[in-house]
Scaffold this active site. Structure first.
Site, PDB file in Angstrom:
ATOM      1  N   PRO A 120      50.489  -3.255  72.435  1.00  0.00           N
ATOM      2  CA  PRO A 120      49.562  -2.651  73.413  1.00  0.00           C
ATOM      3  C   PRO A 120      48.881  -3.693  74.303  1.00  0.00           C
ATOM      4  O   PRO A 120      48.438  -3.375  75.400  1.00  0.00           O
ATOM      5  CB  PRO A 120      48.533  -1.926  72.526  1.00  0.00           C
ATOM      6  CG  PRO A 120      48.615  -2.606  71.199  1.00  0.00           C
ATOM      7  CD  PRO A 120      50.051  -3.028  71.042  1.00  0.00           C
ATOM      8  N   LEU A 121      48.811  -4.955  73.807  1.00  0.00           N
ATOM      9  CA  LEU A 121      48.231  -6.040  74.623  1.00  0.00           C
ATOM     10  C   LEU A 121      49.345  -6.941  75.159  1.00  0.00           C
ATOM     11  O   LEU A 121      49.107  -8.126  75.448  1.00  0.00           O
ATOM     12  CB  LEU A 121      47.254  -6.874  73.783  1.00  0.00           C
ATOM     13  CG  LEU A 121      46.115  -6.122  73.094  1.00  0.00           C
ATOM     14  CD1 LEU A 121      45.269  -7.086  72.234  1.00  0.00           C
ATOM     15  CD2 LEU A 121      45.220  -5.425  74.108  1.00  0.00           C
ATOM     16  N   ALA A 122      50.555  -6.393  75.234  1.00  0.00           N
ATOM     17  CA  ALA A 122      51.730  -7.157  75.676  1.00  0.00           C
ATOM     18  C   ALA A 122      51.896  -8.423  74.834  1.00  0.00           C
ATOM     19  O   ALA A 122      52.210  -9.499  75.357  1.00  0.00           O
ATOM     20  CB  ALA A 122      51.642  -7.485  77.166  1.00  0.00           C
ATOM     21  N   GLY A 123      51.656  -8.278  73.532  1.00  0.00           N
ATOM     22  CA  GLY A 123      51.813  -9.411  72.621  1.00  0.00           C
ATOM     23  C   GLY A 123      50.846 -10.549  72.916  1.00  0.00           C
ATOM     24  O   GLY A 123      51.105 -11.697  72.543  1.00  0.00           O
ATOM     25  N   GLY A 124      49.726 -10.247  73.569  1.00  0.00           N
ATOM     26  CA  GLY A 124      48.720 -11.278  73.906  1.00  0.00           C
ATOM     27  C   GLY A 124      48.868 -11.791  75.337  1.00  0.00           C
ATOM     28  O   GLY A 124      47.968 -12.461  75.850  1.00  0.00           O
ATOM     29  N   THR A 145      46.853 -14.442  78.206  1.00  0.00           N
ATOM     30  CA  THR A 145      47.322 -15.831  78.313  1.00  0.00           C
ATOM     31  C   THR A 145      48.222 -16.092  79.525  1.00  0.00           C
ATOM     32  O   THR A 145      48.361 -17.244  79.944  1.00  0.00           O
ATOM     33  CB  THR A 145      48.115 -16.223  77.038  1.00  0.00           C
ATOM     34  OG1 THR A 145      49.162 -15.267  76.844  1.00  0.00           O
ATOM     35  CG2 THR A 145      47.229 -16.229  75.803  1.00  0.00           C
ATOM     36  N   TYR A 156      61.155  -6.967  59.437  1.00  0.00           N
ATOM     37  CA  TYR A 156      60.100  -7.888  59.903  1.00  0.00           C
ATOM     38  C   TYR A 156      60.070  -9.160  59.056  1.00  0.00           C
ATOM     39  O   TYR A 156      60.135  -9.109  57.824  1.00  0.00           O
ATOM     40  CB  TYR A 156      58.718  -7.211  59.869  1.00  0.00           C
ATOM     41  CG  TYR A 156      58.498  -6.218  60.998  1.00  0.00           C
ATOM     42  CD1 TYR A 156      59.398  -6.093  62.060  1.00  0.00           C
ATOM     43  CD2 TYR A 156      57.381  -5.387  61.016  1.00  0.00           C
ATOM     44  CE1 TYR A 156      59.199  -5.184  63.088  1.00  0.00           C
ATOM     45  CE2 TYR A 156      57.175  -4.472  62.045  1.00  0.00           C
ATOM     46  CZ  TYR A 156      58.094  -4.376  63.071  1.00  0.00           C
ATOM     47  OH  TYR A 156      57.888  -3.477  64.088  1.00  0.00           O
TER      48      TYR A 156
HETATM   49  P1  NAP Z   1      49.703  -6.899  70.418  1.00  0.00           P
HETATM   50  O1  NAP Z   1      48.404  -6.446  69.846  1.00  0.00           O
HETATM   51  O2  NAP Z   1      50.059  -6.537  71.821  1.00  0.00           O
HETATM   52  O3  NAP Z   1      49.835  -8.485  70.296  1.00  0.00           O
HETATM   53  C1  NAP Z   1      49.316  -9.155  69.192  1.00  0.00           C
HETATM   54  C2  NAP Z   1      49.369 -10.634  69.518  1.00  0.00           C
HETATM   55  O4  NAP Z   1      48.483 -10.898  70.611  1.00  0.00           O
HETATM   56  C3  NAP Z   1      48.892 -11.468  68.344  1.00  0.00           C
HETATM   57  O5  NAP Z   1      49.694 -12.634  68.264  1.00  0.00           O
HETATM   58  C4  NAP Z   1      47.457 -11.807  68.726  1.00  0.00           C
HETATM   59  O6  NAP Z   1      47.030 -13.031  68.175  1.00  0.00           O
HETATM   60  C5  NAP Z   1      47.581 -11.924  70.234  1.00  0.00           C
HETATM   61  N1  NAP Z   1      46.290 -11.662  70.898  1.00  0.00           N
HETATM   62  C6  NAP Z   1      45.526 -10.556  70.803  1.00  0.00           C
HETATM   63  N2  NAP Z   1      44.404 -10.696  71.545  1.00  0.00           N
HETATM   64  C7  NAP Z   1      44.472 -11.921  72.108  1.00  0.00           C
HETATM   65  C8  NAP Z   1      43.619 -12.655  72.983  1.00  0.00           C
HETATM   66  N3  NAP Z   1      42.461 -12.146  73.416  1.00  0.00           N
HETATM   67  N4  NAP Z   1      44.020 -13.889  73.382  1.00  0.00           N
HETATM   68  C9  NAP Z   1      45.187 -14.420  72.936  1.00  0.00           C
HETATM   69  N5  NAP Z   1      46.039 -13.767  72.098  1.00  0.00           N
HETATM   70  C10 NAP Z   1      45.682 -12.533  71.692  1.00  0.00           C
HETATM   71  O7  NAP Z   1      50.782  -6.293  69.439  1.00  0.00           O
HETATM   72  P2  NAP Z   1      52.157  -6.862  68.797  1.00  0.00           P
HETATM   73  O8  NAP Z   1      51.852  -7.746  67.651  1.00  0.00           O
HETATM   74  O9  NAP Z   1      53.053  -7.382  69.846  1.00  0.00           O
HETATM   75  O10 NAP Z   1      52.751  -5.479  68.270  1.00  0.00           O
HETATM   76  C11 NAP Z   1      51.947  -4.669  67.394  1.00  0.00           C
HETATM   77  C12 NAP Z   1      52.792  -4.013  66.355  1.00  0.00           C
HETATM   78  O11 NAP Z   1      53.749  -3.149  66.963  1.00  0.00           O
HETATM   79  C13 NAP Z   1      53.643  -4.944  65.488  1.00  0.00           C
HETATM   80  O12 NAP Z   1      52.928  -5.583  64.465  1.00  0.00           O
HETATM   81  C14 NAP Z   1      54.640  -3.960  64.934  1.00  0.00           C
HETATM   82  O13 NAP Z   1      54.072  -3.258  63.862  1.00  0.00           O
HETATM   83  C15 NAP Z   1      54.868  -3.029  66.112  1.00  0.00           C
HETATM   84  N6  NAP Z   1      56.104  -3.365  66.864  1.00  0.00           N
HETATM   85  C16 NAP Z   1      57.075  -2.424  66.925  1.00  0.00           C
HETATM   86  C17 NAP Z   1      58.243  -2.684  67.616  1.00  0.00           C
HETATM   87  C18 NAP Z   1      59.309  -1.640  67.683  1.00  0.00           C
HETATM   88  O14 NAP Z   1      60.413  -1.923  68.160  1.00  0.00           O
HETATM   89  N7  NAP Z   1      59.029  -0.437  67.222  1.00  0.00           N
HETATM   90  C19 NAP Z   1      58.437  -3.920  68.257  1.00  0.00           C
HETATM   91  C20 NAP Z   1      57.420  -4.864  68.185  1.00  0.00           C
HETATM   92  C21 NAP Z   1      56.247  -4.562  67.499  1.00  0.00           C
HETATM   93  P3  NAP Z   1      45.967 -13.053  66.924  1.00  0.00           P
HETATM   94  O15 NAP Z   1      46.718 -12.628  65.714  1.00  0.00           O
HETATM   95  O16 NAP Z   1      45.545 -14.483  66.921  1.00  0.00           O
HETATM   96  O17 NAP Z   1      44.858 -12.114  67.265  1.00  0.00           O
END
Ligand code: NAP
Length: 299
Positions: free
Chosen positions: A211-215, A219, A53
């Site tokens: 879980p939130l499809a990366g935001g 959006t 990461y």
């Molecule tokens: P996520 O919770 O789906 O997405 C987080 C992103 O969404 C952040 O940039 C956040 O921004 C944004 N977001 C959340 N709520 C929002 C809203 N209401 N409006 C606009 N943007 C919003 O999760 P993720 O970061 O994609 O993944 C979570 C974790 O999964 C990672 O940190 C990692 O540990 C793990 N992961 C694992 C793999 C794998 O291959 N095993 C791959 C990818 C990720 P803010 O920070 O501004 O809230």
């Protein structure tokens, strides 16, 4: 916050916090420590990392914050991943990714993660992606040696399809405890390819990334996502919560026992995830979200 038992030795919080994006948060050590303490206070004690990461920087940033208060280590569970390698031919030019599940790479990488995260052991390490070049006997030997040495309490996998999982499991004399996979209302393929079925069959919980499809759920301008947001808004009003809590409730409702990993830098959004644990959707509501996310009705 409910705790989920992954093995006799390991329990984790039902919501985890992920640090994939940590290098972009631009937090000072002190700010990050404050965020970790706030997370622990609301019951989120499980922190998800990977060696790679932030191009190998995120674990170190985290470890430096943890070093400000080492006694926190006993209150948290640290997860890391190994197996993806960034290959750089001449400095930063011609870089590409390679999967490496060889004995030497796994051992070396886990030992580096221990240094970076400022810890003597990792609660759980995952093989990050299935490696089409894997020698399952050799990989199993690395996992076994690291477990026997106490450097890694438990092993799991990530992004593994059932055949990948079964191959590695067949060479181990202990159980892999989870598969970390991408699932959201916008990413539903693992409901159809046997991955989630295998976890329910073997009764081990699934960790859920993005879980939130990366935001994107909040959006995206795609028509299906606009329709999905209308449903989330209505359900958020019904359950007196934010829309993201409804999405977390959708994950947590699934009988295969999901552990969503929140990827936000904001404590308010982590609190919304925790709030999702107390929202109980009906079967019909679960399918309405599923169907709107897919953009088509199921047959
Ligand atoms: P996520 O919770 O789906 O997405 C987080 C992103 O969404 C952040 O940039 C956040 O921004 C944004 N977001 C959340 N709520 C929002 C809203 N209401 N409006 C606009 N943007 C919003 O999760 P993720 O970061 O994609 O993944 C979570 C974790 O999964 C990672 O940190 C990692 O540990 C793990 N992961 C694992 C793999 C794998 O291959 N095993 C791959 C990818 C990720 P803010 O920070 O501004 O809230």
């Amino acid at each position: 916050m409910k705790r989920v038992k992954l093995s006799e030795k390991l329990e984790i919080s039902n919501i985890a916090l992920g640090f994939w994006r940590l290098d972009s948060w631009k937090m000072s050590k002190e700010e990050l420590l404050k965020y970790l303490e706030s997370a622990i206070k609301i019951g989120v004690t499980t922190f998800d990392h990977a060696d790679i990461y932030g191009s190998y920087t995120c674990e170190k940033i985290f470890g430096e914050a943890l070093a400000l208060k080492p006694e926190l280590r006993d209150k948290i569970e640290l997860i890391s991943k190994v197996g993806i390698k960034l290959v750089s031919q001449n400095m930063l030019e011609n870089t590409y990714h390679c999967y490496d599940t060889s004995y030497d790479h796994i051992v070396k990488s886990v030992e580096q993660s221990l240094i970076n995260l400022n810890t003597e052991y990792l609660d759980l390490v995952l093989i990050h992606r299935p490696d089409m070049y894997m020698d399952a006997d050799e990989t199993a030997r690395a996992l076994t040696d690291l477990k026997n040495s106490g450097k890694v309490l438990e092993w799991g996998v990530s992004n593994f399809l059932p055949s990948d999982f079964n191959l590695l499991q067949s060479r181990l004399n202990f159980k892999l405890v989870t598969n970390q996979i991408e699932v959201s209302p916008l990413k539903t393929e693992h409901f159809f390819d046997g991955t989630i079925n295998l976890m329910q069959e073997k009764r081990f919980p699934a960790m859920i990334w993005s879980p939130l499809a990366g935001g994107d759920i909040f959006t995206s301008k795609s028509e299906n996502v606009i329709q999905l947001r209308k449903v989330l808004k209505r359900l958020a009003q019904k359950y007196s919560c934010e829309m993201d809590s409804v999405v977390y409730a959708w994950h947590l409702a699934h009988p295969a026992n999901f552990i969503p990993i929140c990827g936000s830098a904001k404590i308010e959004r982590l609190k919304s995830a925790v709030k999702g644990c107390s929202v109980k959707l009906t079967r019909e509501e679960w399918f309405e979200i599923f169907q709107k996310g897919m953009g088509v009705d199921i047959p």
